[in-house]
Design an enzyme around this catalytic site. Sequence first.
Site, PDB file in Angstrom:
ATOM      1  CD  GLU A 107      -2.914  -0.870  -0.140  1.00  0.00           C
ATOM      2  OE1 GLU A 107      -2.954   0.235  -0.724  1.00  0.00           O
ATOM      3  OE2 GLU A 107      -3.525  -1.871  -0.551  1.00  0.00           O
ATOM      4  CE1 TYR A 118      -6.467   3.181  -0.500  1.00  0.00           C
ATOM      5  CE2 TYR A 118      -4.096   3.172  -0.066  1.00  0.00           C
ATOM      6  CZ  TYR A 118      -5.208   2.602  -0.648  1.00  0.00           C
ATOM      7  OH  TYR A 118      -5.091   1.433  -1.348  1.00  0.00           O
ATOM      8  CG  ASP A 134      -7.693   4.764  -4.323  1.00  0.00           C
ATOM      9  OD1 ASP A 134      -8.939   4.738  -4.359  1.00  0.00           O
ATOM     10  OD2 ASP A 134      -6.994   4.115  -5.112  1.00  0.00           O
TER      11      ASP A 134
END
Length: 364
Positions: free
Chosen positions: A44, A127, A145
């Site tokens: 991520e 996020y 996102d």
Amino acid sequence: MKGMNLKEIDTEKFQHDLLEWYKREKRDLPWRKERDPYKIWVSEVMLQQTRVETVIPYFERFMEKFPTLEALSEAEEEQVLKAWEGLGYYSRIRNLHSAVKEVKEKYGGKVPDTLEEMTSLKGVGPYTAGAVLSIAYGKPYPAVDGNVMRVASRILSIWEDIAKPASRKIFEEAIHRLMYTEDPSSFNQALMELGALICTPTSPSCLLCPVQEHCHAFEEGVQEELPVKTRKKSMKLVHIGAVVLKNKEGKFLIHKREATGLLANLWEFPNFEMTSFLDPETRLRKLLEETYKIDSLIHNGTFAKIQHVFSHLTWDIDVYAGEIQNEIPEDERVKLVKPEEIQDFAFPVSHQKIWKEYKRTIRE
DNA sequence: TAATCGTGGAG
DNA sequence: TCTCCAAGATT
């Protein structure tokens, strides 16, 4: 936008249509084979503002080098930076390295499973926290996102400016209402996958879209108008003079950048912002003397001119070659290295270009 | 809030 | 060539 009322959609059918499509069409990505929260987390962070195709080889290499959270927490920063070399946004890896150490000490090496603890870690924002918690732990938090804001703005006809930080909350609340709590991992990833494959920024493939019947933008024919996103202004231009310096032993001088700011802690060839172009060789020689106590001999004329574009500024680099005449003491941030050792240090792409041009032009 | 922080690819 | 951008966070 005040009084903005979200369009109603059939939540259950939307979830079903989206998830069925995702199970059918999802890409086979390396991090989707993993359940290890550490690996999900790393993926991520790498994926922040970075394309999937770019991340894949970095992720594979990173996992070979640092297969566990503990391995990363015990690694030297030089080694970790080297693994990130070329990926950009280098504060991401500095923060991740620091956060992983904190997890090791404070949480016994187990990645936290609460929003509060996760968000408190360096480099973990709304996020990334939502993504890790949903994907690794199955918790029903939204992971909003750019993809998700684009998809949501179209499906729900939300005309908030997604460039404004304040808009994110609007989308988080909207997504939270749509959340498929049975499988938050697949739900969040499905929304992003839809944004990446179907609901693209330009020319979305609405005719192939699994949730077309739920989409208010499509119904109104305004899918190309959404999302609303204001432009940012153009960037600055900075003139740089850089020098590839060799000493009498054939070693090259490299310098480690400051610990904060642009390209923090990466290595570079000595360089200075050039406000004037009058006799640049003499000016560089003087700056080298003042900054590094280097008595140098700078060749006349540049051997390369390099332009490097960042997100918010452009460097125009004039590159010179020269020789060091005196003895230079090495320290933490100034090193003299053999040419074959250059590759052991993490350089930004701009300075990789300098070295590449040097080898092509000067040597042989 | 608006700026800062990289890079390589696509239209 | 130019513009925008891609699974954002920090200050």
